[in-house]
Design an enzyme around this catalytic site. Structure first.
Site, PDB file in Angstrom:
ATOM      1  N   THR A 132      18.626  17.269 -43.132  1.00  0.00           N
ATOM      2  CA  THR A 132      18.447  16.550 -41.872  1.00  0.00           C
ATOM      3  C   THR A 132      19.443  15.404 -41.792  1.00  0.00           C
ATOM      4  O   THR A 132      19.547  14.599 -42.704  1.00  0.00           O
ATOM      5  CB  THR A 132      17.002  16.007 -41.787  1.00  0.00           C
ATOM      6  OG1 THR A 132      16.117  17.115 -41.637  1.00  0.00           O
ATOM      7  CG2 THR A 132      16.817  15.073 -40.600  1.00  0.00           C
TER       8      THR A 132
ATOM      9  N   HIS B   4      11.384  28.020 -41.978  1.00  0.00           N
ATOM     10  CA  HIS B   4      10.989  26.837 -42.756  1.00  0.00           C
ATOM     11  C   HIS B   4       9.479  26.916 -43.022  1.00  0.00           C
ATOM     12  O   HIS B   4       8.673  26.564 -42.175  1.00  0.00           O
ATOM     13  CB  HIS B   4      11.334  25.560 -41.990  1.00  0.00           C
ATOM     14  CG  HIS B   4      11.321  24.323 -42.823  1.00  0.00           C
ATOM     15  ND1 HIS B   4      10.634  24.239 -44.012  1.00  0.00           N
ATOM     16  CD2 HIS B   4      11.915  23.109 -42.656  1.00  0.00           C
ATOM     17  CE1 HIS B   4      10.803  23.024 -44.532  1.00  0.00           C
ATOM     18  NE2 HIS B   4      11.582  22.329 -43.727  1.00  0.00           N
TER      19      HIS B   4
ATOM     20  N   ASN C 147       7.591  22.076 -47.232  1.00  0.00           N
ATOM     21  CA  ASN C 147       7.653  20.617 -47.014  1.00  0.00           C
ATOM     22  C   ASN C 147       6.630  20.031 -46.046  1.00  0.00           C
ATOM     23  O   ASN C 147       6.895  19.028 -45.384  1.00  0.00           O
ATOM     24  CB  ASN C 147       9.072  20.217 -46.567  1.00  0.00           C
ATOM     25  CG  ASN C 147      10.054  20.386 -47.713  1.00  0.00           C
ATOM     26  OD1 ASN C 147       9.640  20.531 -48.862  1.00  0.00           O
ATOM     27  ND2 ASN C 147      11.339  20.366 -47.418  1.00  0.00           N
TER      28      ASN C 147
ATOM     29  N   TYR D 180       5.449  21.057 -43.227  1.00  0.00           N
ATOM     30  CA  TYR D 180       5.568  21.301 -41.790  1.00  0.00           C
ATOM     31  C   TYR D 180       4.588  22.417 -41.386  1.00  0.00           C
ATOM     32  O   TYR D 180       3.781  22.859 -42.202  1.00  0.00           O
ATOM     33  CB  TYR D 180       7.031  21.576 -41.418  1.00  0.00           C
ATOM     34  CG  TYR D 180       7.879  20.338 -41.687  1.00  0.00           C
ATOM     35  CD1 TYR D 180       7.646  19.171 -40.973  1.00  0.00           C
ATOM     36  CD2 TYR D 180       8.833  20.314 -42.693  1.00  0.00           C
ATOM     37  CE1 TYR D 180       8.363  18.012 -41.239  1.00  0.00           C
ATOM     38  CE2 TYR D 180       9.557  19.154 -42.966  1.00  0.00           C
ATOM     39  CZ  TYR D 180       9.313  18.012 -42.236  1.00  0.00           C
ATOM     40  OH  TYR D 180      10.012  16.863 -42.500  1.00  0.00           O
TER      41      TYR D 180
ATOM     42  N   ASN E 204       5.281  15.114 -47.008  1.00  0.00           N
ATOM     43  CA  ASN E 204       4.493  15.080 -45.782  1.00  0.00           C
ATOM     44  C   ASN E 204       3.002  15.305 -46.030  1.00  0.00           C
ATOM     45  O   ASN E 204       2.305  15.890 -45.206  1.00  0.00           O
ATOM     46  CB  ASN E 204       5.057  16.057 -44.745  1.00  0.00           C
ATOM     47  CG  ASN E 204       6.402  15.592 -44.247  1.00  0.00           C
ATOM     48  OD1 ASN E 204       6.567  14.414 -43.928  1.00  0.00           O
ATOM     49  ND2 ASN E 204       7.375  16.487 -44.210  1.00  0.00           N
TER      50      ASN E 204
HETATM   51  C1  PHB Z   1      13.263  15.280 -42.769  1.00  0.00           C
HETATM   52  O1  PHB Z   1      13.784  15.255 -41.656  1.00  0.00           O
HETATM   53  O2  PHB Z   1      12.909  14.257 -43.342  1.00  0.00           O
HETATM   54  C2  PHB Z   1      13.045  16.562 -43.406  1.00  0.00           C
HETATM   55  C3  PHB Z   1      13.298  17.704 -42.687  1.00  0.00           C
HETATM   56  C4  PHB Z   1      13.071  18.935 -43.267  1.00  0.00           C
HETATM   57  C5  PHB Z   1      12.625  18.999 -44.557  1.00  0.00           C
HETATM   58  C6  PHB Z   1      12.381  17.868 -45.282  1.00  0.00           C
HETATM   59  C7  PHB Z   1      12.589  16.641 -44.696  1.00  0.00           C
HETATM   60  O3  PHB Z   1      12.380  20.179 -45.098  1.00  0.00           O
END
Ligand code: PHB
Length: 367
Positions: A25, A178, A181, A183, A238
């Site tokens: 990112t 994805h 993490n 999400y 997260n």
């Molecule tokens: C972030 O934007 O902080 C981010 C995005 C995607 C990821 C991990 C962190 O897999």
């Protein structure tokens, strides 16, 4: 025995070497539209066997941060077209990472200022980034609302449409789902974030259902050979936790083995942090063995904290691809530097997120 510098096949993708640029990112896409500077950045790094884009939202509902790109509007697709053209011109291969953040968002970023969506109405104890008065600010994520089961087919369809647009319109070589993490798809997988009592919560099979439906919808549309997936069995990123991750991911990986994917991308340990978590043990070799035992033929990609020595060892131990994150921020010619044993530029944390060319396209390559 192959080395990092030998070519490898990942599904339909013929890759010139086993070095992958990890998704990173960078928050340099105002209004979620990819820019010419991004085309320069990715094309500078085209000697990687594979480039994976930064996480890219499949819908406005899937947006969780300021200035991250999307893949759902015409201008966004046009912007990505220029990125993929520049990378292909430079001889590289690039897939786009398909992202829905779920609860890791803020009402300011959501359609109509609504609540972010999640498997259950449980707020993630984590931050997101907004732009206020022209400057980035870290804010708590908003309280989400639980998705109605009737909304899930629409989310699956949105992933599928994004994958189609990615390869048919934007010119990507494939997509990465994805699933990591903390999400949306990982929120459904993990027991701490998913307290549903319908077909998408409770048992392992139920918690894995949305991720597998999304993956099947995408492979049905663009083919497994152009589809990869990223998983993070034990990351605390997260604010997710699973009470029993080994059987959960054993189920996921056996189901994925039937879909002829291009690759499986595994984050070992805490994303961007320790590779081993004493309170969250996980057997990655067993995960890979289960994938192969179930007939999985995709390339096995490992990620998190790899340097050259660790990467060489991983390839000897049977990894097909090794993803490098921070090293790729600072070293556009990472493949050459690793091959020649040249020193690496040091990444500057202050310019990771947001801004312009500084700390983005101005890291020097070897002469
Ligand atoms: C972030 O934007 O902080 C981010 C995005 C995607 C990821 C991990 C962190 O897999």
């Amino acid at each position: 025995m192959p080395t990092l510098f030998d070519p490898v096949q990942a599904g339909d993708l013929h890759l010139a070497n086993r070095i992958v640029m990890a998704p990173l990112t960078r928050n340099r896409a105002p209004d979620a539209i990819p820019t010419p500077l991004m085309a320069e950045y990715y094309s500078q790094r085209a000697s990687a066997g594979l480039l994976i884009t930064e996480a890219t939202a499949i819908s406005q509902q899937g947006q969780g941060y300021a200035d991250v790109p999307g893949l759902y509007g015409t201008e966004q697709l046009d912007g990505w077209k220029k990125v993929t053209a520049a990378v292909h011109q430079a001889g590289g291969k690039i897939v786009v990472q398909l992202w829905h953040v779920g609860r890791v968002s803020h009402t300011d970023l959501q359609p109509g200022g609504g609540k972010p969506v999640a498997p259950s109405a449980i707020t993630a104890k984590t931050k997101t980034v907004l732009i206020r008065d022209g400057a980035p600010v870290f804010v708590d994520t908003s309280e989400p609302r639980a998705l109605d089961a009737g909304e899930l087919p629409g989310i699956v369809h949105t992933y599928q449409a994004a994958a189609r647009n990615a390869v048919e319109t934007a010119g990507f070589d494939g997509v990465e789902i994805h699933g990591a993490n903390g999400y949306l798809l990982d929120q459904f997988l993990k027991s701490s974030a998913n307290q549903r009592t319908d077909d998408y919560g409770g048992s392992i099979e139920n918690r894995a259902r949305l991720l597998l439906e999304v993956t099947r919808a995408i492979t049905g549309a663009i083919g497994g050979g152009r589809t990869g997936i990223r998983l993070s069995p034990v990351t605390p990123a997260n604010d997710v936790f699973d009470a029993d991750p080994q059987p959960l991911f054993d189920h996921v990986i056996r189901e994925l083995a039937t879909l002829n994917l291009a690759y499986i991308h595994i984050i070992e340990g805490a994303t961007g942090g320790p590779r081993e978590l004493p309170d969250r043990p996980f057997d990655y070799a067993a995960l890979k063995a289960a994938y192969r035992a179930a007939g999985g033929k995709g390339a096995w990609m490992v990620n998190n904290g790899y340097d050259q020595a660790l990467a060489d060892q991983a390839v000897q131990d049977g990894a097909d691809l090794v993803a490098f994150g921070k090293a790729y921020i600072a070293n556009p010619d990472l493949v050459r530097r690793l091959r020649e044993g040249a020193p690496l530029n040091t990444p500057d944390k202050a310019t990771f997120y947001g801004g312009g060319a500084q700390g983005y396209t101005d890291y020097p390559a070897l002469a």
